[in-house]
Design a protein around this motif. Sequence first.
Motif, PDB file in Angstrom:
ATOM      1  N   UNK A  77     -48.575   3.937  67.701  1.00  0.00           N
ATOM      2  CA  UNK A  77     -47.974   2.795  67.009  1.00  0.00           C
ATOM      3  C   UNK A  77     -47.490   1.772  68.025  1.00  0.00           C
ATOM      4  N   UNK A  78     -47.430   0.519  67.560  1.00  0.00           N
ATOM      5  CA  UNK A  78     -46.971  -0.576  68.411  1.00  0.00           C
ATOM      6  C   UNK A  78     -45.800  -1.275  67.745  1.00  0.00           C
ATOM      7  N   UNK A  79     -44.782  -1.557  68.536  1.00  0.00           N
ATOM      8  CA  UNK A  79     -43.654  -2.333  68.026  1.00  0.00           C
ATOM      9  C   UNK A  79     -43.861  -3.776  68.459  1.00  0.00           C
ATOM     10  N   UNK A  80     -44.206  -4.641  67.509  1.00  0.00           N
ATOM     11  CA  UNK A  80     -44.566  -6.020  67.844  1.00  0.00           C
ATOM     12  C   UNK A  80     -43.401  -6.813  68.416  1.00  0.00           C
ATOM     13  N   UNK A  81     -42.171  -6.392  68.120  1.00  0.00           N
ATOM     14  CA  UNK A  81     -41.007  -7.126  68.623  1.00  0.00           C
ATOM     15  C   UNK A  81     -40.636  -6.732  70.050  1.00  0.00           C
ATOM     16  N   UNK A 183     -33.974  -9.912  67.814  1.00  0.00           N
ATOM     17  CA  UNK A 183     -35.281  -9.485  67.313  1.00  0.00           C
ATOM     18  C   UNK A 183     -36.061  -8.682  68.355  1.00  0.00           C
ATOM     19  N   UNK A 184     -36.044  -9.135  69.597  1.00  0.00           N
ATOM     20  CA  UNK A 184     -36.820  -8.441  70.647  1.00  0.00           C
ATOM     21  C   UNK A 184     -36.032  -7.287  71.259  1.00  0.00           C
ATOM     22  N   UNK A 185     -34.811  -7.075  70.755  1.00  0.00           N
ATOM     23  CA  UNK A 185     -33.941  -6.003  71.262  1.00  0.00           C
ATOM     24  C   UNK A 185     -33.771  -6.115  72.785  1.00  0.00           C
ATOM     25  N   UNK A 186     -33.334  -7.302  73.195  1.00  0.00           N
ATOM     26  CA  UNK A 186     -33.183  -7.583  74.621  1.00  0.00           C
ATOM     27  C   UNK A 186     -32.246  -6.585  75.288  1.00  0.00           C
ATOM     28  N   UNK A 187     -32.628  -6.123  76.453  1.00  0.00           N
ATOM     29  CA  UNK A 187     -31.752  -5.261  77.241  1.00  0.00           C
ATOM     30  C   UNK A 187     -30.655  -6.078  77.908  1.00  0.00           C
ATOM     31  N   UNK A 188     -30.905  -7.383  78.005  1.00  0.00           N
ATOM     32  CA  UNK A 188     -29.921  -8.292  78.592  1.00  0.00           C
ATOM     33  C   UNK A 188     -30.232  -9.710  78.148  1.00  0.00           C
ATOM     34  N   UNK A 189     -29.174 -10.466  77.841  1.00  0.00           N
ATOM     35  CA  UNK A 189     -29.298 -11.870  77.457  1.00  0.00           C
ATOM     36  C   UNK A 189     -28.369 -12.671  78.361  1.00  0.00           C
TER      37      UNK A 189
END
Length: 290
Positions: A77-81, A183-189
Amino acid sequence: MKKISSFVINHIKKSRPRRLIAGILTLIVIGLAIFKIGSFFTESKITAQSINLCSSPSPKSSIVSRLNQGKRIKVISKNKNTSWWYVASGNQKGWVASWLIDQSSYNAKTDGRLAETTIVLDPGHGGIDSGTLAANGAMEKSYTLLTALKTYRLLKAEKVNVIMTRKSNKTVSLAHRVDLSNRVKANLYISFHFNSAGAQNAAEGYEVFKYHHNADKFAISLDKRFNNLPLYDRGVAYGNFEVLRDNTRPAILVEMGFMDNDDDFAYIQKASYQEEVARDILQNAKSYFN
């Protein structure tokens, strides 16, 4: 008898197109099913020197095993986000950072885990929003973009999955910036800004802001890393800003000097100062994630 024969012949003639159409539709359905199965369960070959097979889609997760160059993986499976893939390799299953699969110079064994991160860089303001102004009319939005782009290039060189909220002089809403990070579940912003006191030379220095506790560690360590900068250190502060408050991901906002301070602005406009800020962010990210 002729009437019966004529009826049968006409019925056959009429039914042929229907059977043909039904046959074509059946083939289309089968083809789509095969395509869907194929795209869902495909094989990829690792061209990186090695990548990590992880227990979860995160650079903080445990490593199930290390997959070496030439290894084939089946994508389940692929997580598009997030761009993480759940894959099978032999009798093992786990998650891989898909952007590293074809990075021929990447080696998970020696390069650390920074490359497995997704970092959102947010150059403040832009477009119709100029931000604060320097005495000569220079706009904050220009320097936030220049500094963020320098940071972007350094992080990309480390194979990081870097996403910019803007790469040019365009208007981007605060809500969009936050939505992207979540949405992209950033590890850091990281949001880039330059401050204003509202009066010339009334304040000086850089400052690191955070809102949620999940950003405490990075904010504190980055502030210490910035000690090599030629500006006054105002420390770490609580910032009730929308891009931090509505952001569920570890998020910080940096104010890297005052646009309306003559001494600060003399540095802000220098490419060497912007580059130094970018290098400090890179080094702190390396320490934080590795």
